[in-house]
Motif scaffolding. Structure first.
Motif, PDB file in Angstrom:
ATOM      1  N   UNK A 165       0.819  -1.214   0.000  1.00  0.00           N
ATOM      2  CA  UNK A 165       0.000   0.000   0.000  1.00  0.00           C
ATOM      3  C   UNK A 165       0.849   1.258   0.000  1.00  0.00           C
ATOM      4  N   UNK A 166       2.032   1.189   0.605  1.00  0.00           N
ATOM      5  CA  UNK A 166       2.889   2.371   0.711  1.00  0.00           C
ATOM      6  C   UNK A 166       3.957   2.439  -0.368  1.00  0.00           C
ATOM      7  N   UNK A 167       4.171   1.356  -1.117  1.00  0.00           N
ATOM      8  CA  UNK A 167       5.322   1.312  -2.015  1.00  0.00           C
ATOM      9  C   UNK A 167       4.963   0.981  -3.463  1.00  0.00           C
ATOM     10  N   UNK A 168       3.726   1.135  -3.820  1.00  0.00           N
ATOM     11  CA  UNK A 168       3.332   0.961  -5.209  1.00  0.00           C
ATOM     12  C   UNK A 168       2.763   2.266  -5.751  1.00  0.00           C
ATOM     13  N   UNK A 169       2.366   2.292  -7.017  1.00  0.00           N
ATOM     14  CA  UNK A 169       2.545   1.204  -7.979  1.00  0.00           C
ATOM     15  C   UNK A 169       3.938   1.214  -8.593  1.00  0.00           C
ATOM     16  N   UNK A 170       4.453   0.029  -8.877  1.00  0.00           N
ATOM     17  CA  UNK A 170       5.769  -0.132  -9.494  1.00  0.00           C
ATOM     18  C   UNK A 170       5.610  -0.786 -10.856  1.00  0.00           C
ATOM     19  N   UNK A 171       6.439  -0.367 -11.789  1.00  0.00           N
ATOM     20  CA  UNK A 171       6.437  -0.985 -13.115  1.00  0.00           C
ATOM     21  C   UNK A 171       7.257  -2.263 -13.152  1.00  0.00           C
ATOM     22  N   UNK A 172       8.204  -2.382 -12.213  1.00  0.00           N
ATOM     23  CA  UNK A 172       9.059  -3.572 -12.106  1.00  0.00           C
ATOM     24  C   UNK A 172       9.367  -3.812 -10.646  1.00  0.00           C
ATOM     25  N   UNK A 173       9.269  -5.053 -10.210  1.00  0.00           N
ATOM     26  CA  UNK A 173       9.749  -5.465  -8.896  1.00  0.00           C
ATOM     27  C   UNK A 173      10.711  -6.624  -9.104  1.00  0.00           C
ATOM     28  N   UNK A 174      11.884  -6.498  -8.501  1.00  0.00           N
ATOM     29  CA  UNK A 174      12.948  -7.497  -8.630  1.00  0.00           C
ATOM     30  C   UNK A 174      13.273  -8.068  -7.259  1.00  0.00           C
ATOM     31  N   UNK A 175      13.408  -9.388  -7.192  1.00  0.00           N
ATOM     32  CA  UNK A 175      13.843 -10.060  -5.969  1.00  0.00           C
ATOM     33  C   UNK A 175      14.873 -11.118  -6.339  1.00  0.00           C
ATOM     34  N   UNK A 176      16.050 -11.020  -5.737  1.00  0.00           N
ATOM     35  CA  UNK A 176      17.170 -11.905  -6.059  1.00  0.00           C
ATOM     36  C   UNK A 176      17.612 -12.663  -4.814  1.00  0.00           C
ATOM     37  N   UNK A 211       5.852  -5.865 -14.096  1.00  0.00           N
ATOM     38  CA  UNK A 211       6.600  -7.118 -14.221  1.00  0.00           C
ATOM     39  C   UNK A 211       7.297  -7.451 -12.917  1.00  0.00           C
ATOM     40  N   UNK A 212       7.209  -8.716 -12.515  1.00  0.00           N
ATOM     41  CA  UNK A 212       7.906  -9.265 -11.358  1.00  0.00           C
ATOM     42  C   UNK A 212       8.976 -10.210 -11.860  1.00  0.00           C
ATOM     43  N   UNK A 213      10.232  -9.934 -11.508  1.00  0.00           N
ATOM     44  CA  UNK A 213      11.343 -10.815 -11.859  1.00  0.00           C
ATOM     45  C   UNK A 213      11.898 -11.409 -10.571  1.00  0.00           C
ATOM     46  N   UNK A 214      11.823 -12.717 -10.477  1.00  0.00           N
ATOM     47  CA  UNK A 214      12.251 -13.470  -9.296  1.00  0.00           C
ATOM     48  C   UNK A 214      13.394 -14.383  -9.694  1.00  0.00           C
ATOM     49  N   UNK A 215      14.508 -14.276  -8.994  1.00  0.00           N
ATOM     50  CA  UNK A 215      15.731 -15.001  -9.366  1.00  0.00           C
ATOM     51  C   UNK A 215      16.255 -15.755  -8.144  1.00  0.00           C
ATOM     52  N   UNK A 216      16.731 -16.972  -8.376  1.00  0.00           N
ATOM     53  CA  UNK A 216      17.365 -17.707  -7.293  1.00  0.00           C
ATOM     54  C   UNK A 216      17.365 -19.202  -7.538  1.00  0.00           C
ATOM     55  N   UNK A 217      17.788 -19.959  -6.534  1.00  0.00           N
ATOM     56  CA  UNK A 217      17.757 -21.419  -6.636  1.00  0.00           C
ATOM     57  C   UNK A 217      16.390 -21.962  -6.237  1.00  0.00           C
ATOM     58  N   UNK A 218      15.943 -22.982  -6.946  1.00  0.00           N
ATOM     59  CA  UNK A 218      14.635 -23.582  -6.696  1.00  0.00           C
ATOM     60  C   UNK A 218      14.727 -25.094  -6.815  1.00  0.00           C
ATOM     61  N   UNK A 219      13.818 -25.783  -6.115  1.00  0.00           N
ATOM     62  CA  UNK A 219      13.512 -27.148  -6.502  1.00  0.00           C
ATOM     63  C   UNK A 219      12.797 -27.106  -7.846  1.00  0.00           C
ATOM     64  N   UNK A 220      12.982 -28.152  -8.647  1.00  0.00           N
ATOM     65  CA  UNK A 220      12.292 -28.236  -9.930  1.00  0.00           C
ATOM     66  C   UNK A 220      11.324 -29.411  -9.863  1.00  0.00           C
TER      67      UNK A 220
END
Length: 217
Positions: free
Chosen positions: A111-122, A149-158
Motif C-alpha cells: 500500500x505504501x510502495x506501489x505502484x511499481x512498473x518492475x519489482x525485482x527479488x534476487x 513485471x515481477x522478476x524473481x531469481x534464485x535457486x529452486x527445486x524443480x
C-alpha cells in the motif's frame, strides 16, 4: 525476516569493503546475467523496486545499465542500507534512489510502495519460510502497476526435486539451521504468483543452476 545463518561461500555472504561498502562475491558474479535478464524482460522505463537489495552491488549495476528506470532499492538491515548508500554515493547515478527500510516479508507494505512498473527479488526465497515467501509474492502482486513485471531469481527445486549435488548440500545446510527455510518448489511459487493475480510469462534457466520466474500483472 532478518536471519544470521552460517552460509557457504556460494551464498550471498558480504564482507566489508572500502568506504562503508559491503562486497558479496556472489553478487559480483551474477550482476551481469541479472542485468541482461532485466534489460531483456523488464520495462524500458518507469519505477523499479528492488526487494532485499543486499549490499547494493546489483542496484548500482542495474541503475547504470538502464538509465530510464527510476531504481528504488530496499533492505531491512541497516548495515546493508548503509552499504547501498555507499555504493550509490560512489556511483553518482541520478536514477538510483536512497534505500528504503522495508521488510518485504511483512504484510501490508504494498500500500505504501506501489505502484511499481518492475519489482525485482534476487536470492531470498530459499533463506526465508514458506509463509514469508508467500507474503512477498502476494504483496508484490498488489504493489505492481497494471502490466507491471515481477522478476524473481534464485535457486529452486524443480517439480519437487533438487537437481544438483550442490543444491542438495546447500538446501540441507539451510534446513539444519532452520527447518522452516530452504529451497522452494518452482511449481509452488508459480501457483502463488497466479493467486496474487500474476501471469507467468517466462521461466529462464540462469547460471549456477539458478532459475528466473518472470510474471506480469
Amino acid at each position: 525476516m532478518t536471519r544470521r545463518l552460517n552460509l557457504p561461500d556460494s551464498a550471498s555472504v558480504a564482507r566489508p569493503g572500502e568506504g562503508g561498502k559491503l562486497f558479496a562475491p556472489s553478487a559480483e558474479r551474477n550482476a551481469g546475467p541479472i542485468c541482461d535478464l532485466v534489460e531483456r524482460y523488464g520495462p524500458p522505463r518507469g519505477r523499479a523496486l528492488e526487494l532485499a537489495s543486499g549490499t547494493g552491488q546489483h542496484a548500482v549495476a542495474l541503475a547504470r545499465r538502464m538509465p530510464e528506470l527510476d531504481w528504488q532499492p530496499s533492505e531491512i538491515d541497516e548495515g546493508r542500507r548503509a552499504s547501498i548508500r555507499a555504493w550509490g554515493a560512489e556511483a553518482g547515478l541520478p536514477n538510483l534512489r536512497a534505500p528504503l527500510a522495508l521488510d518485504a516479508a511483512r504484510p501490508g507494505w504494498a500500500a505504501a510502495h506501489g505502484p511499481a512498473d518492475l519489482i525485482l527479488l534476487v536470492n531470498l526465497l530459499h533463506l526465508i519460510t514458506e509463509a514469508e515467501a508467500r507474503t512477498i509474492v502476494a504483496e508484490t502482486g498488489r504493489a505492481l502497476a497494471p502490466g507491471g513485471i515481477f522478476i524473481l531469481y534464485g535457486p529452486f527445486m524443480r517439480a519437487g526435486e533438487l537437481t544438483s549435488e550442490g543444491d542438495a548440500r546447500f538446501h540441507e545446510s539451510l534446513k539444519t539451521q532452520d527447518p522452516e527455510i530452504g529451497y522452494k518448489d518452482d511449481f509452488d511459487v508459480i501457483d502463488w504468483m497466479m493467486a496474487a493475480g500474476l501471469d507467468l510469462a517466462h521461466a529462464i534457466e540462469m547460471p549456477a543452476n539458478n532459475l528466473s520466474l518472470i510474471a506480469r500483472r
